[in-house]
Design a protein around this motif. Structure first.
Motif, short mmCIF file in Angstrom:
data_model
loop_
_atom_site.label_atom_id
_atom_site.label_comp_id
_atom_site.label_asym_id
_atom_site.label_seq_id
_atom_site.Cartn_x
_atom_site.Cartn_y
_atom_site.Cartn_z
N GLY A 296 0.81 -1.21 0.00
CA GLY A 296 0.00 0.00 0.00
C GLY A 296 0.84 1.27 0.00
N HIS A 297 1.97 1.22 0.69
CA HIS A 297 2.86 2.39 0.71
C HIS A 297 3.39 2.66 -0.70
CE1 HIS A 297 5.76 5.32 2.07
NE2 HIS A 297 6.70 4.65 1.42
N CYS A 298 3.77 1.61 -1.40
CA CYS A 298 4.24 1.75 -2.79
C CYS A 298 3.15 2.40 -3.65
CB CYS A 298 4.58 0.39 -3.39
SG CYS A 298 5.94 -0.50 -2.61
N ALA A 299 1.94 1.88 -3.53
CA ALA A 299 0.81 2.40 -4.30
C ALA A 299 0.59 3.88 -4.00
CB ALA A 299 -0.45 1.60 -4.01
N GLY A 300 0.64 4.24 -2.73
CA GLY A 300 0.46 5.64 -2.34
C GLY A 300 1.56 6.54 -2.87
N THR A 301 2.79 6.04 -2.87
CA THR A 301 3.91 6.82 -3.38
C THR A 301 3.75 7.08 -4.87
OG1 THR A 301 5.39 5.90 -1.70
CG2 THR A 301 6.42 6.83 -3.68
N ILE A 302 3.33 6.06 -5.61
CA ILE A 302 3.13 6.21 -7.05
C ILE A 302 1.98 7.18 -7.33
CG2 ILE A 302 2.34 5.01 -9.13
CD1 ILE A 302 4.06 2.61 -8.13
N GLU A 303 0.89 7.02 -6.59
CA GLU A 303 -0.25 7.92 -6.78
C GLU A 303 0.14 9.37 -6.49
OE1 GLU A 303 -4.85 8.36 -5.24
OE2 GLU A 303 -3.83 6.45 -5.01
N LYS A 304 0.88 9.59 -5.43
CA LYS A 304 1.32 10.94 -5.07
C LYS A 304 2.23 11.51 -6.15
CE LYS A 304 3.60 13.48 -1.37
NZ LYS A 304 4.27 13.37 -0.07
N ALA A 305 3.12 10.69 -6.69
CA ALA A 305 4.04 11.15 -7.73
C ALA A 305 3.28 11.55 -8.99
CB ALA A 305 5.06 10.05 -8.05
N VAL A 306 2.30 10.73 -9.38
CA VAL A 306 1.51 11.04 -10.57
C VAL A 306 0.72 12.32 -10.36
CG1 VAL A 306 -0.44 10.28 -11.99
CG2 VAL A 306 1.36 8.66 -11.37
N ARG A 307 0.14 12.48 -9.19
CA ARG A 307 -0.66 13.68 -8.91
C ARG A 307 0.21 14.93 -8.81
NH1 ARG A 307 -4.98 10.74 -5.99
NH2 ARG A 307 -6.47 10.34 -7.67
N SER A 308 1.49 14.77 -8.52
CA SER A 308 2.37 15.95 -8.51
C SER A 308 2.57 16.46 -9.93
CB SER A 308 3.71 15.61 -7.86
OG SER A 308 4.51 14.80 -8.71
N ALA A 309 2.51 15.56 -10.91
CA ALA A 309 2.65 15.96 -12.31
C ALA A 309 1.32 16.42 -12.90
CB ALA A 309 3.19 14.79 -13.13
N ASP A 310 0.22 15.82 -12.41
CA ASP A 310 -1.12 16.17 -12.90
C ASP A 310 -2.12 16.02 -11.76
OD1 ASP A 310 -3.57 16.51 -14.10
OD2 ASP A 310 -3.33 14.88 -15.54
N PRO A 311 -2.42 17.12 -11.06
CA PRO A 311 -3.33 17.06 -9.92
C PRO A 311 -4.72 16.53 -10.26
CG PRO A 311 -2.17 19.16 -9.95
CD PRO A 311 -1.85 18.46 -11.24
N ALA A 312 -5.12 16.61 -11.52
CA ALA A 312 -6.45 16.14 -11.93
C ALA A 312 -6.45 14.68 -12.37
CB ALA A 312 -6.97 17.02 -13.06
N LYS B 281 -6.62 10.70 -12.60
CA LYS B 281 -7.31 9.62 -11.90
C LYS B 281 -6.38 8.42 -11.94
CE LYS B 281 -11.94 11.18 -13.03
NZ LYS B 281 -13.19 10.87 -13.71
N VAL B 282 -6.03 7.92 -10.75
CA VAL B 282 -5.06 6.83 -10.65
C VAL B 282 -5.74 5.62 -10.02
CG1 VAL B 282 -2.81 6.16 -9.74
CG2 VAL B 282 -3.25 8.56 -10.29
N ASP B 283 -5.63 4.48 -10.70
CA ASP B 283 -6.17 3.22 -10.18
C ASP B 283 -5.01 2.24 -10.06
OD1 ASP B 283 -8.10 1.23 -9.46
OD2 ASP B 283 -7.96 0.44 -11.50
N VAL B 284 -4.78 1.76 -8.84
CA VAL B 284 -3.67 0.85 -8.58
C VAL B 284 -4.22 -0.50 -8.17
CG1 VAL B 284 -1.65 0.44 -7.12
CG2 VAL B 284 -2.19 2.76 -7.86
N ARG C 107 -3.25 2.13 -13.63
CA ARG C 107 -3.99 2.76 -14.73
C ARG C 107 -4.15 4.24 -14.40
NH1 ARG C 107 -6.85 -1.96 -13.67
NH2 ARG C 107 -6.76 -3.49 -15.36
N ILE C 108 -3.86 5.07 -15.38
CA ILE C 108 -3.88 6.51 -15.14
C ILE C 108 -4.65 7.20 -16.25
CG2 ILE C 108 -2.48 8.58 -14.82
CD1 ILE C 108 -0.11 6.63 -14.18
N GLU C 109 -5.64 8.00 -15.86
CA GLU C 109 -6.32 8.91 -16.78
C GLU C 109 -5.71 10.28 -16.54
OE1 GLU C 109 -10.59 8.91 -17.17
OE2 GLU C 109 -10.65 6.89 -16.33
N SER C 110 -5.02 10.79 -17.57
CA SER C 110 -4.31 12.04 -17.41
C SER C 110 -4.12 12.71 -18.76
CB SER C 110 -2.94 11.77 -16.78
OG SER C 110 -2.15 12.93 -16.78
N ALA C 111 -4.00 14.03 -18.72
CA ALA C 111 -3.68 14.78 -19.93
C ALA C 111 -2.18 14.71 -20.24
CB ALA C 111 -4.10 16.24 -19.74
#
Length: 65
Positions: free
Chosen positions: A12-28, A30-33, A41-45
């Protein structure tokens, strides 16, 4: 939709780290781990290469699916 196989994502910590990293690049983004399949899976511009780089910079080894 971007999909990455991240074999070294194991908890879970790994998943949270990845989600946080993706959101730092694109706050909008949607990350599914899915820890069972090691799939992110990432929905992002953002471009797939940019997202892969962000995950790698967080310390993981993403491979596009």
């Amino acid at each position: 939709m971007h999909e990455f196989k991240v074999q070294d994502m194991t908890c879970g910590h790994c998943a949270g780290t990845i989600e946080k990293a993706v959101r730092s690049a694109d706050p909008a983004a949607k990350v599914d781990v899915d820890l069972d399949t090691h799939l992110v899976r990432i929905e992002s511009a953002q471009a797939g290469d940019a997202l892969k780089r962000v995950i790698a910079e967080a310390g993981y080894s993403p491979e596009p699916v």
